[in-house]
Design a protein around this motif. Structure first.
Motif, PDB file in Angstrom:
ATOM      1  N   ALA A  29      38.470  22.987  83.758  1.00 24.61           N
ATOM      2  CA  ALA A  29      38.793  21.831  83.160  1.00 24.61           C
ATOM      3  C   ALA A  29      38.222  21.420  82.028  1.00 24.61           C
ATOM      4  O   ALA A  29      38.565  20.868  81.052  1.00 24.61           O
ATOM      5  N   GLY A  30      36.749  21.274  82.215  1.00 27.53           N
ATOM      6  CA  GLY A  30      35.946  20.846  81.395  1.00 27.53           C
ATOM      7  C   GLY A  30      36.029  21.588  79.772  1.00 27.53           C
ATOM      8  O   GLY A  30      36.090  21.349  78.784  1.00 27.53           O
ATOM      9  N   ALA A  31      36.011  23.104  80.093  1.00 34.05           N
ATOM     10  CA  ALA A  31      36.241  23.921  78.898  1.00 34.05           C
ATOM     11  C   ALA A  31      37.664  23.788  78.063  1.00 34.05           C
ATOM     12  O   ALA A  31      37.882  23.418  76.929  1.00 34.05           O
ATOM     13  N   LEU A  32      38.747  23.661  78.920  1.00 35.49           N
ATOM     14  CA  LEU A  32      40.144  23.641  78.327  1.00 35.49           C
ATOM     15  C   LEU A  32      40.209  22.117  77.630  1.00 35.49           C
ATOM     16  O   LEU A  32      40.655  21.928  76.505  1.00 35.49           O
ATOM     17  N   ALA A  33      39.673  21.117  78.083  1.00 35.30           N
ATOM     18  CA  ALA A  33      39.526  19.644  77.640  1.00 35.30           C
ATOM     19  C   ALA A  33      38.620  19.791  76.326  1.00 35.30           C
ATOM     20  O   ALA A  33      39.211  19.264  75.315  1.00 35.30           O
ATOM     21  N   LEU A  34      37.799  20.441  76.257  1.00 32.50           N
ATOM     22  CA  LEU A  34      36.929  20.451  75.145  1.00 32.50           C
ATOM     23  C   LEU A  34      37.373  21.427  74.066  1.00 32.50           C
ATOM     24  O   LEU A  34      37.604  20.682  72.801  1.00 32.50           O
ATOM     25  N   ALA A  37      40.283  19.272  72.569  1.00 31.36           N
ATOM     26  CA  ALA A  37      39.896  18.306  71.663  1.00 31.36           C
ATOM     27  C   ALA A  37      39.319  18.717  70.334  1.00 31.36           C
ATOM     28  O   ALA A  37      39.726  18.018  69.315  1.00 31.36           O
ATOM     29  N   PHE A  38      38.819  19.936  70.489  1.00 27.50           N
ATOM     30  CA  PHE A  38      38.359  20.551  69.197  1.00 27.50           C
ATOM     31  C   PHE A  38      39.730  20.944  68.252  1.00 27.50           C
ATOM     32  O   PHE A  38      39.396  20.801  67.005  1.00 27.50           O
ATOM     33  N   ASN A  39      40.292  21.552  68.765  1.00 27.33           N
ATOM     34  CA  ASN A  39      41.794  21.979  68.388  1.00 27.33           C
ATOM     35  C   ASN A  39      42.222  20.852  67.616  1.00 27.33           C
ATOM     36  O   ASN A  39      42.923  20.699  66.469  1.00 27.33           O
ATOM     37  N   ALA A  53      29.652  24.634  71.918  1.00 24.59           N
ATOM     38  CA  ALA A  53      29.918  23.748  72.629  1.00 24.59           C
ATOM     39  C   ALA A  53      30.507  24.209  74.144  1.00 24.59           C
ATOM     40  O   ALA A  53      29.802  23.487  75.271  1.00 24.59           O
ATOM     41  N   LEU A  54      31.158  25.166  74.466  1.00 32.37           N
ATOM     42  CA  LEU A  54      31.302  25.932  75.512  1.00 32.37           C
ATOM     43  C   LEU A  54      29.916  26.616  76.072  1.00 32.37           C
ATOM     44  O   LEU A  54      29.983  26.538  77.499  1.00 32.37           O
ATOM     45  N   SER A  55      29.089  26.966  75.432  1.00 34.60           N
ATOM     46  CA  SER A  55      27.525  27.210  76.184  1.00 34.60           C
ATOM     47  C   SER A  55      27.205  26.351  76.744  1.00 34.60           C
ATOM     48  O   SER A  55      26.552  26.284  77.718  1.00 34.60           O
ATOM     49  N   VAL A  56      27.190  24.984  76.044  1.00 33.96           N
ATOM     50  CA  VAL A  56      26.417  23.648  76.715  1.00 33.96           C
ATOM     51  C   VAL A  56      27.396  23.509  77.884  1.00 33.96           C
ATOM     52  O   VAL A  56      26.515  22.999  78.728  1.00 33.96           O
ATOM     53  N   LEU A  81      38.034  30.233  75.416  1.00 34.20           N
ATOM     54  CA  LEU A  81      37.643  30.467  73.957  1.00 34.20           C
ATOM     55  C   LEU A  81      38.549  31.507  73.247  1.00 34.20           C
ATOM     56  O   LEU A  81      39.067  31.038  72.192  1.00 34.20           O
ATOM     57  N   ASN A  82      38.812  32.617  73.984  1.00 32.53           N
ATOM     58  CA  ASN A  82      39.817  33.528  73.286  1.00 32.53           C
ATOM     59  C   ASN A  82      41.030  33.044  73.187  1.00 32.53           C
ATOM     60  O   ASN A  82      41.404  33.528  72.489  1.00 32.53           O
ATOM     61  N   GLY A  83      41.584  32.558  74.097  1.00 36.00           N
ATOM     62  CA  GLY A  83      43.027  32.179  74.184  1.00 36.00           C
ATOM     63  C   GLY A  83      43.332  31.193  73.481  1.00 36.00           C
ATOM     64  O   GLY A  83      44.525  30.815  72.934  1.00 36.00           O
ATOM     65  N   PHE A  84      42.343  30.052  73.302  1.00 33.70           N
ATOM     66  CA  PHE A  84      42.845  28.813  72.779  1.00 33.70           C
ATOM     67  C   PHE A  84      42.078  28.444  71.658  1.00 33.70           C
ATOM     68  O   PHE A  84      42.350  27.431  70.963  1.00 33.70           O
TER      69      PHE A  84
END
Length: 131
Positions: A29-34, A37-39, A53-56, A81-84
């Motif tokens: 959920a956090g990675a997809l939201a981040l 938002a970046f996109n 950001a995903l590493s954090v 990361l790879n998909g979106f």
């Protein structure tokens, strides 16, 4: 025979880690939201910022996890990361040097987050137990 025990006077144990499925759900959920938002803000800019950001996110979520959850946490972040975040969106691909490095970075972040939290909890427990 009843045995009476004090309920709050003894040493507090090290908090236990969260269940792995809940860690993975929060990671997803956090990675997809981040990434979303970046996109919206960045319009498919540099994926390096997304990786950082995903590493954090992986390190922060892993502070409450078991070490055995680290590979799954890294894999979930990499899939998002790879998909979106890396064009073309919605298509998983594997470019050996780049994706292996990204996956290793995410795995290292998850392991570092878990190890740092476990060490901090153990140190705090040691301080509570020593006079």
């Amino acid at each position: 025979m009843l045995e009476w025990r004090p309920m709050g006077g003894g040493p507090r144990p090290v908090p236990g880690p969260a269940a792995t499925p809940s860690v993975w759900a929060v990671t997803s959920a956090g990675a997809l939201a981040l990434v979303t938002a970046f996109n919206l803000l960045d319009h498919q800019g540099d994926p390096t910022l997304d990786l950082i950001a995903l590493s954090v996110i992986a390190a922060l979520v892993s502070t409450g996890a078991r070490l055995t959850a680290a590979p799954g946490t890294a894999l979930l972040c990499w899939v998002i990361l790879n998909g979106f975040a890396i064009p073309p969106m919605g298509r998983l691909s594997w470019t050996a040097p780049h994706d292996a490095g990204r996956l290793a970075c995410l795995f290292a972040a998850a392991v570092i987050g878990t190890a740092a939290a476990r060490l901090a909890h153990a140190r705090a427990a040691y301080r509570r137990l020593t006079p």
